[in-house]
Design a protein around this motif. Sequence first.
Motif, PDB file in Angstrom:
ATOM      1  N   ILE A   1      37.790  34.489  27.877  1.00 27.75           N
ATOM      2  CA  ILE A   1      36.994  35.678  28.174  1.00 27.75           C
ATOM      3  C   ILE A   1      37.902  36.903  28.225  1.00 27.75           C
ATOM      4  CG2 ILE A   1      35.542  36.838  29.900  1.00 27.75           C
ATOM      5  CD1 ILE A   1      34.616  34.036  30.805  1.00 27.75           C
ATOM      6  N   LEU A   2      37.460  37.960  27.553  1.00 23.55           N
ATOM      7  CA  LEU A   2      38.069  39.280  27.680  1.00 23.55           C
ATOM      8  C   LEU A   2      37.066  40.121  28.446  1.00 23.55           C
ATOM      9  CD1 LEU A   2      39.987  41.647  27.146  1.00 23.55           C
ATOM     10  CD2 LEU A   2      38.946  41.858  24.869  1.00 23.55           C
ATOM     11  N   LEU A   3      37.390  40.475  29.696  1.00 18.40           N
ATOM     12  CA  LEU A   3      36.519  41.281  30.531  1.00 18.40           C
ATOM     13  C   LEU A   3      37.009  42.719  30.477  1.00 18.40           C
ATOM     14  CD1 LEU A   3      34.938  40.303  33.847  1.00 18.40           C
ATOM     15  CD2 LEU A   3      35.884  42.579  33.593  1.00 18.40           C
ATOM     16  N   LEU A   4      36.124  43.612  30.028  1.00 20.54           N
ATOM     17  CA  LEU A   4      36.457  45.032  29.886  1.00 20.54           C
ATOM     18  C   LEU A   4      35.649  45.847  30.878  1.00 20.54           C
ATOM     19  CD1 LEU A   4      36.264  45.260  25.994  1.00 20.54           C
ATOM     20  CD2 LEU A   4      38.312  45.047  27.402  1.00 20.54           C
TER      21      LEU A   4
ATOM     22  N   ASP B   1      45.152  36.264  37.283  1.00 24.50           N
ATOM     23  CA  ASP B   1      46.438  35.673  37.670  1.00 24.50           C
ATOM     24  C   ASP B   1      46.320  34.165  37.865  1.00 24.50           C
ATOM     25  OD1 ASP B   1      47.637  38.161  37.597  1.00 24.50           O
ATOM     26  OD2 ASP B   1      47.480  38.481  39.769  1.00 24.50           O
ATOM     27  N   ARG B   2      45.105  33.706  38.184  1.00 17.75           N
ATOM     28  CA  ARG B   2      44.857  32.272  38.405  1.00 17.75           C
ATOM     29  C   ARG B   2      44.147  31.605  37.231  1.00 17.75           C
ATOM     30  NH1 ARG B   2      43.022  35.128  42.577  1.00 17.75           N
ATOM     31  NH2 ARG B   2      40.851  34.693  42.100  1.00 17.75           N
ATOM     32  N   ASP B   3      43.696  32.383  36.265  1.00 21.95           N
ATOM     33  CA  ASP B   3      42.889  31.862  35.161  1.00 21.95           C
ATOM     34  C   ASP B   3      43.502  32.309  33.833  1.00 21.95           C
ATOM     35  OD1 ASP B   3      40.978  31.233  33.240  1.00 21.95           O
ATOM     36  OD2 ASP B   3      39.289  31.995  34.412  1.00 21.95           O
ATOM     37  N   ALA B   4      44.194  31.398  33.180  1.00 24.51           N
ATOM     38  CA  ALA B   4      44.877  31.726  31.922  1.00 24.51           C
ATOM     39  C   ALA B   4      43.905  32.067  30.794  1.00 24.51           C
ATOM     40  CB  ALA B   4      45.767  30.564  31.499  1.00 24.51           C
ATOM     41  N   GLN B   5      42.628  31.700  30.949  1.00 16.37           N
ATOM     42  CA  GLN B   5      41.626  31.973  29.918  1.00 16.37           C
ATOM     43  C   GLN B   5      40.898  33.294  30.135  1.00 16.37           C
ATOM     44  OE1 GLN B   5      41.396  30.339  27.223  1.00 16.37           O
ATOM     45  NE2 GLN B   5      42.577  28.547  27.738  1.00 16.37           N
ATOM     46  N   LEU B   6      41.334  34.078  31.128  1.00 16.19           N
ATOM     47  CA  LEU B   6      40.720  35.372  31.411  1.00 16.19           C
ATOM     48  C   LEU B   6      41.727  36.482  31.181  1.00 16.19           C
ATOM     49  CD1 LEU B   6      38.411  37.173  32.583  1.00 16.19           C
ATOM     50  CD2 LEU B   6      39.412  36.739  34.852  1.00 16.19           C
ATOM     51  N   VAL B   7      41.338  37.429  30.320  1.00 19.39           N
ATOM     52  CA  VAL B   7      42.136  38.632  30.092  1.00 19.39           C
ATOM     53  C   VAL B   7      41.271  39.804  30.553  1.00 19.39           C
ATOM     54  CG1 VAL B   7      43.259  40.108  28.378  1.00 19.39           C
ATOM     55  CG2 VAL B   7      43.330  37.614  28.129  1.00 19.39           C
ATOM     56  N   VAL B   8      41.882  40.719  31.293  1.00 21.80           N
ATOM     57  CA  VAL B   8      41.151  41.852  31.856  1.00 21.80           C
ATOM     58  C   VAL B   8      41.794  43.138  31.364  1.00 21.80           C
ATOM     59  CG1 VAL B   8      40.427  42.972  33.994  1.00 21.80           C
ATOM     60  CG2 VAL B   8      40.613  40.477  33.898  1.00 21.80           C
ATOM     61  N   ALA B   9      40.959  44.100  30.978  1.00 16.54           N
ATOM     62  CA  ALA B   9      41.474  45.388  30.506  1.00 16.54           C
ATOM     63  C   ALA B   9      40.507  46.499  30.881  1.00 16.54           C
ATOM     64  CB  ALA B   9      41.667  45.359  28.988  1.00 16.54           C
ATOM     65  N   LEU B  10      41.064  47.686  31.016  1.00 18.89           N
ATOM     66  CA  LEU B  10      40.257  48.873  31.258  1.00 18.89           C
ATOM     67  C   LEU B  10      39.828  49.481  29.924  1.00 18.89           C
ATOM     68  CD1 LEU B  10      42.210  50.638  34.135  1.00 18.89           C
ATOM     69  CD2 LEU B  10      39.838  49.839  34.236  1.00 18.89           C
ATOM     70  N   LYS B  11      38.621  50.017  29.890  1.00 18.14           N
ATOM     71  CA  LYS B  11      38.156  50.783  28.740  1.00 18.14           C
ATOM     72  C   LYS B  11      38.650  52.209  28.912  1.00 18.14           C
ATOM     73  CE  LYS B  11      33.727  48.405  28.145  1.00 18.14           C
ATOM     74  NZ  LYS B  11      32.282  48.625  28.254  1.00 18.14           N
ATOM     75  N   PRO B  12      38.966  52.890  27.853  1.00 14.58           N
ATOM     76  CA  PRO B  12      38.972  52.424  26.461  1.00 14.58           C
ATOM     77  C   PRO B  12      40.190  51.553  26.187  1.00 14.58           C
ATOM     78  CG  PRO B  12      39.715  54.694  26.545  1.00 14.58           C
ATOM     79  CD  PRO B  12      39.359  54.305  27.958  1.00 14.58           C
ATOM     80  N   ILE B  13      40.018  50.629  25.265  1.00 14.78           N
ATOM     81  CA  ILE B  13      41.088  49.727  24.870  1.00 14.78           C
ATOM     82  C   ILE B  13      41.270  49.847  23.359  1.00 14.78           C
ATOM     83  CG2 ILE B  13      39.430  47.830  24.782  1.00 14.78           C
ATOM     84  CD1 ILE B  13      41.738  45.888  25.385  1.00 14.78           C
ATOM     85  N   PRO B  14      42.497  49.958  22.891  1.00 14.30           N
ATOM     86  CA  PRO B  14      42.719  50.045  21.440  1.00 14.30           C
ATOM     87  C   PRO B  14      42.218  48.790  20.720  1.00 14.30           C
ATOM     88  CG  PRO B  14      44.703  50.663  22.651  1.00 14.30           C
ATOM     89  CD  PRO B  14      43.748  50.091  23.647  1.00 14.30           C
ATOM     90  N   LEU B  15      41.639  48.982  19.552  1.00 15.94           N
ATOM     91  CA  LEU B  15      41.133  47.843  18.779  1.00 15.94           C
ATOM     92  C   LEU B  15      42.244  46.856  18.445  1.00 15.94           C
ATOM     93  CD1 LEU B  15      38.593  49.625  16.413  1.00 15.94           C
ATOM     94  CD2 LEU B  15      38.115  48.270  18.471  1.00 15.94           C
TER      95      LEU B  15
END
Length: 125
Positions: A80-83, A98-112
Amino acid sequence: MPPATVAVVEDNPDFAAILETVLNLWGYRVERYDTLRAARATLLRRPPAMLILDGQLPDGDGYHFYQELRRNAATRNLPILLLSVSDDVYQIARAASDRDAQLVVALKPIPLEDIQRIVTAAVRP
């Protein structure tokens, strides 16, 4: 082999259309949802190869949906990429990543380019 499916749960139609266009260009099949209700019915039954999830949707919080997906056996390991545009949602989700290697979190806007790197690392077209 058919292309991998990336689900996009995003209520901003312009951003969702951009994501769909570039994901298709990168070789992925895209399923688009603009509410959690619409996504929930399909994703829990037939998980995609990856999910790009908005942190705030008209009918709920993307972080709480992430937690729901982790409680379900079929989606427990779904990449999952949570934006989010909200720093509060970002901070809470960031702690979970930090506990879930399958979760990436980013703030919008995010470069393509960053989205492409994250999706490619999680799943191949």
